[in-house]
Design an enzyme around this catalytic site. Structure first.
Site, PDB file in Angstrom:
ATOM      1  N   GLU A  13      46.726  57.245  46.235  1.00 18.76           N
ATOM      2  CA  GLU A  13      47.624  56.373  47.000  1.00 18.76           C
ATOM      3  C   GLU A  13      47.375  54.888  46.764  1.00 18.76           C
ATOM      4  O   GLU A  13      47.096  54.129  47.688  1.00 18.76           O
ATOM      5  CB  GLU A  13      47.516  56.683  48.496  1.00 18.76           C
ATOM      6  CG  GLU A  13      47.953  58.085  48.847  1.00 18.76           C
ATOM      7  CD  GLU A  13      48.058  58.300  50.345  1.00 18.76           C
ATOM      8  OE1 GLU A  13      47.626  57.437  51.116  1.00 18.76           O
ATOM      9  OE2 GLU A  13      48.590  59.348  50.742  1.00 18.76           O
TER      10      GLU A  13
ATOM     11  N   GLU B 260      48.630  66.196  49.012  1.00 21.52           N
ATOM     12  CA  GLU B 260      48.384  66.134  50.462  1.00 21.52           C
ATOM     13  C   GLU B 260      49.687  66.426  51.202  1.00 21.52           C
ATOM     14  O   GLU B 260      50.749  65.976  50.785  1.00 21.52           O
ATOM     15  CB  GLU B 260      47.921  64.740  50.919  1.00 21.52           C
ATOM     16  CG  GLU B 260      46.506  64.406  50.578  1.00 21.52           C
ATOM     17  CD  GLU B 260      46.086  63.010  51.045  1.00 21.52           C
ATOM     18  OE1 GLU B 260      46.628  62.503  52.046  1.00 21.52           O
ATOM     19  OE2 GLU B 260      45.224  62.420  50.369  1.00 21.52           O
TER      20      GLU B 260
HETATM   21  C1  BGP Z   1      46.665  59.600  53.371  1.00 21.91           C
HETATM   22  C2  BGP Z   1      45.259  59.475  52.850  1.00 21.91           C
HETATM   23  C3  BGP Z   1      44.293  60.404  53.491  1.00 21.91           C
HETATM   24  C4  BGP Z   1      44.544  60.703  54.948  1.00 21.91           C
HETATM   25  C5  BGP Z   1      46.002  60.918  55.257  1.00 21.91           C
HETATM   26  C6  BGP Z   1      46.330  60.975  56.727  1.00 21.91           C
HETATM   27  O1  BGP Z   1      47.278  58.356  53.300  1.00 21.91           O
HETATM   28  O2  BGP Z   1      45.215  59.693  51.461  1.00 21.91           O
HETATM   29  O3  BGP Z   1      43.002  59.933  53.216  1.00 21.91           O
HETATM   30  O4  BGP Z   1      43.860  59.908  55.791  1.00 21.91           O
HETATM   31  O5  BGP Z   1      46.809  59.928  54.692  1.00 21.91           O
HETATM   32  O6  BGP Z   1      46.426  59.700  57.244  1.00 21.91           O
HETATM   33  P1  BGP Z   1      45.819  59.263  58.614  1.00 21.91           P
HETATM   34  O7  BGP Z   1      44.373  59.581  58.528  1.00 21.91           O
HETATM   35  O8  BGP Z   1      46.093  57.801  58.708  1.00 21.91           O
HETATM   36  O9  BGP Z   1      46.525  60.032  59.656  1.00 21.91           O
END
Ligand code: BGP
Length: 473
Positions: A167, A375
């Site tokens: 990301e 993800e």
């Molecule tokens: C993405 C990241 C992850 C994870 C996920 C959920 O942007 O790659 O590392 O954290 O989002 O986001 P959050 O933890 O802000 O809910």
């Protein structure tokens, strides 16, 4: 949805990132990362949470892999902490760091779980930030490529899937525009230059991978929020087009075609931004098409016209108090508004499985490249009952509808090679603490390390995914 839609070798997986699970932040030769330092600034994270202990995966990785194996996971995506491998960012390799990941990889393979390795999930060595301002200096390119080469050399015999940068669009915008990630800067010019340097680092890492004769597949993971227009009013549709170009094509076009979209470069002039693109950069970007595009998908974004004096940076919901996020946008180009047709989570993330199908189809049509969903998941409050169960039917609904959407995209002509849910165990959410849970496995801890029991409990979604994988195998 017919089960045969998904190929036999489809990677049914789950994901994590080093800082969010490992803990042991200063153990066995690991140095400080920008996140280790950033979380110590008061007021930056929810209730001052940090990853000092996280969910102690560093010490409990065998137990965690056993839980993956019992579930029947086919792939596990995790990231490597640069600070464990090269504590100074470059130079001498820390053997204890190599050993930890080598053991983890062996453990996964012994249980027939394919390792998917993320090279960079945001935890830059603080030393490189101090020395030359990290991503803002071209010096990072050589250091990053060398770091990646150390990993290829050490693990390339066993790891077939590599993710370069996780990301880039998020760590750049949150770090250099919204100032909520390190280095906590709010400056478009600095963001776009740093981002260009990251593009070069990504491209040259892919080039290095090929030059070293690696046999696996490599690609970046992009956080894709496909854009809709709020309605068919022409100025809103143009805002949505701007949204997609500024927030998505601006990255994906470079990864895949090695070129920035012209309308964004022109648009940036209005923001007084000129990217330092040097003549030799064009060739670097043009010759490093990835093998697959990793997509992190959580939600779509709905766009509307935003006048010159309209909204800019808005507050994010990092508390779990529904409705506390604000509208945000770039004046004169677009703003993000609520989609009236979808539900939202307690953190105001829109729940939209069809948006995943749309995103995959757009990628197929525009780039014709295999996609790995690296993800996808639902961050919610979970409740551990007295008899130690977690009835997360809302997560099962979320994930199963997204799996269906992927199946539809495949049936309609897209190539998808894997699906990694976020996340396998509960873990630290960067800004939202431990209360925002994503895992199939519940971890018994709240925000405070001192009271953390760290016991692992299988949620209902764990058994659901187990069945799903069985059905598709
Ligand atoms: C993405 C990241 C992850 C994870 C996920 C959920 O942007 O790659 O590392 O954290 O989002 O986001 P959050 O933890 O802000 O809910």
């Amino acid at each position: 949805m017919s089960e045969r839609i998904f190929p036999n070798n489809f990677l049914w997986g789950s994901a994590s990132a080093a800082y969010q699970v490992e803990g042991a932040w200063d153990k066995d030769g690991k140095s400080e990362s920008i996140w280790d330092k950033y979380v110590r600034i008061p007021g930056t994270t929810f209730k001052e949470t940090n990853g000092n202990l996280a969910v102690d995966h560093y010490n409990r990785y065998k137990e965690d892999v056993q839980l993956m194996a019992d579930l029947g996971l086919k792939a596990y995506r995790f990231s490597i902490a640069w600070t464990r491998i090269l504590p100074n960012g470059r130079g001498e390799v820390n053997q204890a760091g190599i050993e930890f990941y080598s053991n983890l990889i062996d453990e996964l393979i012994a249980h027939n779980i394919e390792p998917v390795v993320t090279i960079y999930h945001w935890d830059l060595p603080q030393g490189l930030q101090d020395e030359y301002a990290g991503w803002e200096s071209r010096e990072i390119i050589e250091d990053f490529v060398n770091y990646a080469a150390v990993l290829f050399e050490a693990f390339g015999d066993r790891v077939k899937y590599w993710v370069t940068l996780n990301e880039q669009n998020i760590f750049m915008t949150l770090g250099y525009v919204q100032a909520v990630h390190p280095p906590k800067v709010s400056n478009y010019q600095r963001m776009y230059n740093a981002n260009h340097i990251a593009n070069l680092a990504n491209a040259l890492t892919i080039k290095k991978f090929r030059a070293m004769g690696m046999t696996g597949k490599i690609g970046p993971s992009f956080a894709y929020n496909p854009a809709y227009s709020i309605d068919s009013k022409p100025e809103n549709v143009i805002a949505a087009e701007n949204y997609e170009a500024f927030n998505s094509s601006f990255w994906m076009d470079v990864y895949i075609n090695g070129k920035y979209p012209k309308t964004v470069l022109k648009g940036l002039e209005k923001l007084d931004v000129t990217i330092d693109i040097r003549p030799e950069d064009h060739e670097v970007l043009a010759n490093s098409r990835p093998d697959f595009l990793g997509i992190n998908y959580y939600q779509t974004n709905t766009a509307a016209y935003n006048p010159e004096d309209g909204v800019s940076i808005g507050k994010m919901n990092t508390t779990g108090e529904k409705g506390s996020s604000e509208e945000a946008g770039v004046p004169g180009f677009f703003k993000r508004v609520q989609n009236p047709f979808v539900e939202r989570t307690n953190w105001d993330w829109e729940i939209d499985p069809q948006g995943l199908k749309l995103g995959i189809k757009r990628i197929t049509n525009r780039y014709d490249i295999p996609v790995m969903i690296t993800e996808n998941g639902l961050g919610e409050y979970d409740k551990l009952t007295e008899d130690k169960q977690i009835h997360d039917d809302y997560r099962i609904d979320y994930l199963s509808s997204h799996v269906d959407a992927i199946g539809e995209a495949i049936a309609e002509g897209s190539e998808v090679i894997g699906y990694c849910t976020w996340s396998f165990t509960d873990l630290l959410s960067w800004l939202n603490g431990y209360q925002k849970r994503y895992g199939f496995v519940y971890i018994d801890r709240e925000e405070d390390d001192a009271t953390a029991k760290l016991t692992r409990y299988k949620k209902d979604s764990y058994y659901w995914y187990q069945e799903l994988i069985k059905k598709h195998s």
